[in-house]
Design a protein around this motif. Sequence first.
Motif, PDB file in Angstrom:
ATOM      1  N   PHE A 131     -36.684 -62.628 105.034  1.00 18.09           N
ATOM      2  CA  PHE A 131     -36.853 -63.559 103.920  1.00 18.09           C
ATOM      3  C   PHE A 131     -35.468 -63.975 103.451  1.00 18.09           C
ATOM      4  O   PHE A 131     -34.675 -63.148 102.990  1.00 18.09           O
ATOM      5  N   CYS A 132     -35.167 -65.269 103.592  1.00 23.33           N
ATOM      6  CA  CYS A 132     -33.878 -65.796 103.144  1.00 23.33           C
ATOM      7  C   CYS A 132     -34.109 -67.185 102.558  1.00 23.33           C
ATOM      8  O   CYS A 132     -34.192 -68.179 103.292  1.00 23.33           O
ATOM      9  N   PRO A 133     -34.250 -67.289 101.243  1.00 24.23           N
ATOM     10  CA  PRO A 133     -34.555 -68.577 100.614  1.00 24.23           C
ATOM     11  C   PRO A 133     -33.352 -69.510 100.619  1.00 24.23           C
ATOM     12  O   PRO A 133     -32.350 -69.250  99.956  1.00 24.23           O
TER      13      PRO A 133
ATOM     14  N   ALA B  79     -34.531 -74.597  96.474  1.00 22.67           N
ATOM     15  CA  ALA B  79     -34.654 -75.621  95.434  1.00 22.67           C
ATOM     16  C   ALA B  79     -35.966 -75.466  94.670  1.00 22.67           C
ATOM     17  O   ALA B  79     -35.997 -75.570  93.432  1.00 22.67           O
ATOM     18  N   LEU B  80     -37.053 -75.194  95.377  1.00 13.76           N
ATOM     19  CA  LEU B  80     -38.338 -75.008  94.701  1.00 13.76           C
ATOM     20  C   LEU B  80     -38.332 -73.768  93.819  1.00 13.76           C
ATOM     21  O   LEU B  80     -38.870 -73.774  92.704  1.00 13.76           O
ATOM     22  N   ILE B  81     -37.727 -72.705  94.320  1.00  7.62           N
ATOM     23  CA  ILE B  81     -37.667 -71.464  93.543  1.00  7.62           C
ATOM     24  C   ILE B  81     -36.884 -71.687  92.256  1.00  7.62           C
ATOM     25  O   ILE B  81     -37.289 -71.231  91.173  1.00  7.62           O
ATOM     26  N   GLU B  82     -35.773 -72.387  92.336  1.00  8.97           N
ATOM     27  CA  GLU B  82     -34.946 -72.629  91.152  1.00  8.97           C
ATOM     28  C   GLU B  82     -35.682 -73.478  90.114  1.00  8.97           C
ATOM     29  O   GLU B  82     -35.473 -73.322  88.916  1.00  8.97           O
ATOM     30  N   LYS B  83     -36.565 -74.364  90.591  1.00 10.60           N
ATOM     31  CA  LYS B  83     -37.334 -75.204  89.672  1.00 10.60           C
ATOM     32  C   LYS B  83     -38.574 -74.496  89.140  1.00 10.60           C
ATOM     33  O   LYS B  83     -39.312 -75.068  88.331  1.00 10.60           O
ATOM     34  N   GLY B  84     -38.820 -73.266  89.625  1.00 13.51           N
ATOM     35  CA  GLY B  84     -40.018 -72.556  89.218  1.00 13.51           C
ATOM     36  C   GLY B  84     -41.276 -73.077  89.870  1.00 13.51           C
ATOM     37  O   GLY B  84     -42.381 -72.888  89.350  1.00 13.51           O
TER      38      GLY B  84
ATOM     39  N   PHE C   8     -39.590 -64.550 108.598  1.00 10.23           N
ATOM     40  CA  PHE C   8     -40.734 -64.617 107.690  1.00 10.23           C
ATOM     41  C   PHE C   8     -40.663 -65.886 106.849  1.00 10.23           C
ATOM     42  O   PHE C   8     -41.595 -66.676 106.808  1.00 10.23           O
ATOM     43  N   CYS C   9     -39.553 -66.084 106.181  1.00 15.57           N
ATOM     44  CA  CYS C   9     -39.324 -67.319 105.423  1.00 15.57           C
ATOM     45  C   CYS C   9     -37.826 -67.592 105.451  1.00 15.57           C
ATOM     46  O   CYS C   9     -37.078 -67.027 104.651  1.00 15.57           O
ATOM     47  N   PHE C  10     -37.409 -68.429 106.390  1.00 10.11           N
ATOM     48  CA  PHE C  10     -35.976 -68.651 106.629  1.00 10.11           C
ATOM     49  C   PHE C  10     -35.805 -70.105 107.053  1.00 10.11           C
ATOM     50  O   PHE C  10     -35.713 -70.420 108.241  1.00 10.11           O
TER      51      PHE C  10
END
Length: 362
Positions: free
Chosen positions: A9-11, A17-22, A231-233
């Motif tokens: 997992f490496c965002p 960008a999506l994570i930072e925007k919630g 997984f998410c990279f």
Amino acid sequence: MKLFVAADFCPRKKVAALIEKGQGSDILACWENELRTADFSIVNFETSVAPEGARKIRKRGPCLGCSPKAVELLAKAGFKGVSVANNHFYDYGEAGLRASIDAFKANGLQYVGAGADLQEAARPLILGDTAIIAACEREFSIAGRDHGGCNHLDPIDTARQIKAAKEQCSKVIVISHAGLEGLDAPSPGLRKRLRFLVECGADMVINHHQHCPLGCEQYLGTRIFYGLGNFCFPSSHREDPSWYLGYALMIDTDDMSAQILPYRQCAGGPILEKLSPEEWEPEWERLCALVADEALCERIFRQWVREMRPMKNFLPYRFKPLRMLYDRGWLPDFLSRRQKLCITDAMRCESIHEACLDSLDK
């Protein structure tokens, strides 16, 4: 106990960008059922929380960082733990390590495979009658006597950790982070090392790092998964479709059976999606057949070496155009026969390797 295990997992990029925007709740939504029904779920956190002002360490390769919101996303998705023995967890040094651990604790995530010192890094994660050991190959993230970092996948040290864990638990799972990037067949050395973990008492070995899925084998009655893939990279420049394929595992620790859960990650967008059996089974059969053919795996490994030309890092071709010309065989190899012999000796002989490494470290 039902244990859900996922890989790297490496965002980055759109995911970050999506994570930072919630707005990242949909990224891992396809795993809602598995994460809800598993007794424990763990993912490889292949990055580091990068606090403001933290300096990147000096290393070969990129330094990967994220914000604490990425840890929050994992917890909200349903993960209960992270394995952190990998080549990127120490990318922001002690500051990144402390910030990451603080974020894990703040979000109720248990961690294994790294710590503030050698002892903590080697500490297993105990889940009832099952112990999880996480370890990675030596690059630039390994804990030392005077600093924190990751647990080293060293044959002697890891064997001792398995033995100690067996005194506490009846089942031991080793999560390793090792191998060659982009190589979908285990190299002879990787196969030898992971099989040795089984000989030392591991009840399952789960590997990742190659950024592509690899097959599995039964060795002495124990399953070795040679590579789960990403997984998410997310990546904006990877053309190889194997970068976007991977599989997670749902393990029943009573009989050490494992359900394989394939998916496609971040292909054309930031969302993970499960694969149907029709999409996955031909590829899985190919990967497992490849693992079973040791002679073919060795030929593929040697072909990878010829194509990647890893010795180019010792040559004075610093600029990308020159590297490309060298890769095509249009520029000469400046290493003399004697220099190649010296490099071979330094890499192969344990005592000379130790002395050279200590000299380079200083």
